[in-house]
Design an enzyme around this catalytic site. Structure first.
Site, PDB file in Angstrom:
ATOM      1  N   VAL A   6       0.863  -1.183   0.000  1.00 10.88           N
ATOM      2  CA  VAL A   6       0.000   0.000   0.000  1.00 10.88           C
ATOM      3  C   VAL A   6       0.898   1.230   0.000  1.00 10.88           C
ATOM      4  O   VAL A   6       1.685   1.439   0.921  1.00 10.88           O
ATOM      5  CB  VAL A   6      -0.913   0.008   1.240  1.00 10.88           C
ATOM      6  CG1 VAL A   6      -1.809   1.239   1.233  1.00 10.88           C
ATOM      7  CG2 VAL A   6      -1.742  -1.275   1.302  1.00 10.88           C
ATOM      8  N   PHE A  12       3.367  -1.792   3.612  1.00 13.11           N
ATOM      9  CA  PHE A  12       3.056  -0.367   3.572  1.00 13.11           C
ATOM     10  C   PHE A  12       4.309   0.438   3.267  1.00 13.11           C
ATOM     11  O   PHE A  12       5.297   0.363   3.998  1.00 13.11           O
ATOM     12  CB  PHE A  12       2.456   0.085   4.911  1.00 13.11           C
ATOM     13  CG  PHE A  12       1.189  -0.630   5.260  1.00 13.11           C
ATOM     14  CD1 PHE A  12      -0.033  -0.156   4.808  1.00 13.11           C
ATOM     15  CD2 PHE A  12       1.216  -1.796   6.012  1.00 13.11           C
ATOM     16  CE1 PHE A  12      -1.212  -0.829   5.106  1.00 13.11           C
ATOM     17  CE2 PHE A  12       0.041  -2.472   6.314  1.00 13.11           C
ATOM     18  CZ  PHE A  12      -1.172  -1.990   5.859  1.00 13.11           C
ATOM     19  N   LYS A  13       4.245   1.190   2.186  1.00 12.40           N
ATOM     20  CA  LYS A  13       5.323   2.113   1.835  1.00 12.40           C
ATOM     21  C   LYS A  13       4.918   3.495   2.353  1.00 12.40           C
ATOM     22  O   LYS A  13       4.053   4.159   1.775  1.00 12.40           O
ATOM     23  CB  LYS A  13       5.544   2.143   0.324  1.00 12.40           C
ATOM     24  CG  LYS A  13       6.690   3.055  -0.122  1.00 12.40           C
ATOM     25  CD  LYS A  13       6.743   3.147  -1.637  1.00 12.40           C
ATOM     26  CE  LYS A  13       7.927   3.994  -2.098  1.00 12.40           C
ATOM     27  NZ  LYS A  13       7.924   4.213  -3.569  1.00 12.40           N
ATOM     28  N   ILE A  14       5.544   3.908   3.437  1.00 13.22           N
ATOM     29  CA  ILE A  14       5.190   5.163   4.078  1.00 13.22           C
ATOM     30  C   ILE A  14       6.184   6.236   3.646  1.00 13.22           C
ATOM     31  O   ILE A  14       7.366   6.182   3.993  1.00 13.22           O
ATOM     32  CB  ILE A  14       5.183   5.026   5.617  1.00 13.22           C
ATOM     33  CG1 ILE A  14       4.268   3.866   6.052  1.00 13.22           C
ATOM     34  CG2 ILE A  14       4.759   6.329   6.265  1.00 13.22           C
ATOM     35  CD1 ILE A  14       2.816   4.019   5.677  1.00 13.22           C
TER      36      ILE A  14
END
Length: 309
Positions: A142, A170-172
């Site tokens: 995401v 998750f790519k933050i």
């Protein structure tokens, strides 16, 4: 739930640039060389068709060509993540199914948006990710990035991970990424399988300290990020910090002055690709900016700068 046989992906998953010819056509041989260079950089996986791959400037036919080419050329040497973002759930599903059928290991997906005002509510976003997951049957990264203009709160991301079990990476890459990663890991617990950072790894050290298990940089210098990851994972934080401090000026110049053009320019300088052109309406780097980039790169000598010579 995640299949027990599905590996957990960690480490370096850089974004592959998409090389073009001077005429603006896909450079397919150059794309193969990009993939080979990245594998030689010691990456743990490769992401294609991301924003730094100029995905928003590619036709649907070109996307299909690149998925076929990259997955067949990698040939299982590394896991490949294919970006399938689109505002239309139907199109995102089609892209995801196409990638999975051709051997993609993961997908990357932004929340549905179009421009500044066309966005989906939380329920529709859950449905969007859920339908893509059902169609592809492989893990989803995401992408939480300012480009979408969609605020993905930590409680929403945890809800997404719980309701769509394949969406647990998750790519933050938003402001204060380390704080968000720390909160996501604390609130989500075992539901958060892959907390990654992004944005060319410009906040990587703080993000690793916060619990990130991987990074999605550009293809400019993943070989120089490897010592940072390895030292940090082994508990040698001081060594990791020193290795990171060494490469940070180049990362900062890439992030603040060059954007997606940096990897292409360094790869062209290093003989990986023949042409560093980006597609209109993007412009190439100003000669002075390019000179500054190459000067910094020469001080660190990443593999991309010498791979083709």
């Amino acid at each position: 739930m995640r299949n027990a046989k599905t590996p957990i992906y960690r480490g370096l998953f850089p974004v592959a640039p998409t090389p073009f010819t001077e005429a603006g056509d896909l450079d397919l041989e150059g794309q193969r060389r990009v993939i080979d260079c990245m594998i030689d950089q010691g990456v743990d996986g490769i992401c294609i068709l991301a924003n730094y791959s100029e995905q928003f400037l590619l036709s649907d036919q070109e996307r299909d060509i690149l998925v076929e080419l990259c997955l067949s050329h990698v040939a299982g040497r590394k896991p490949v993540m294919v970006t399938c973002s689109h505002f239309s759930t139907q199109i995102a599903v089609q892209r995801a199914r196409y990638a999975a059928e051709r051997g993609a290991s993961l997908l990357m997906l932004m929340p549905p948006y179009h421009g500044a005002s066309l966005k989906a509510d939380d329920g529709a976003m859950i449905g969007h990710f859920g339908r893509v997951a059902d169609a592809a049957g492989i893990p989803i990264m995401v992408q939480d990035a300012p480009l979408s203009g969609v605020t993905l709160t930590v409680p929403f991301l945890v809800r997404l991970a719980c309701e769509v079990p394949l969406a647990r990476y998750f790519k933050i890459e938003v402001p204060f990424a380390a704080a968000k990663l720390r909160s996501l890991i604390e609130l989500g617990g075992e539901a958060i399988i892959g907390p990654f950072d992004g944005e060319e790894a410009i906040t990587m050290m703080a993000d690793l300290d916060a619990g990130a298990t991987g990074t999605m940089s550009s293809a400019l210098l993943p070989d120089l990020l490897r010592p940072v990851l390895d030292h940090h994972k082994a508990g040698r934080r001081q060594e990791a910090a020193l290795a990171y401090a060494k490469v940070l000026p180049l990362i900062n110049f890439e992030n603040r002055q060059c954007g997606l053009r940096a990897a292409k320019s360094v790869m062209a300088e290093g003989g990986v690709i023949k042409c560093e052109a980006v597609r209109h309406p993007l412009d190439g780097l100003h000669p002075a900016t390019r000179a500054g980039l190459i000067e910094l790169a020469h001080e660190l000598n990443p593999l991309a700068l010498r791979w083709g010579h």
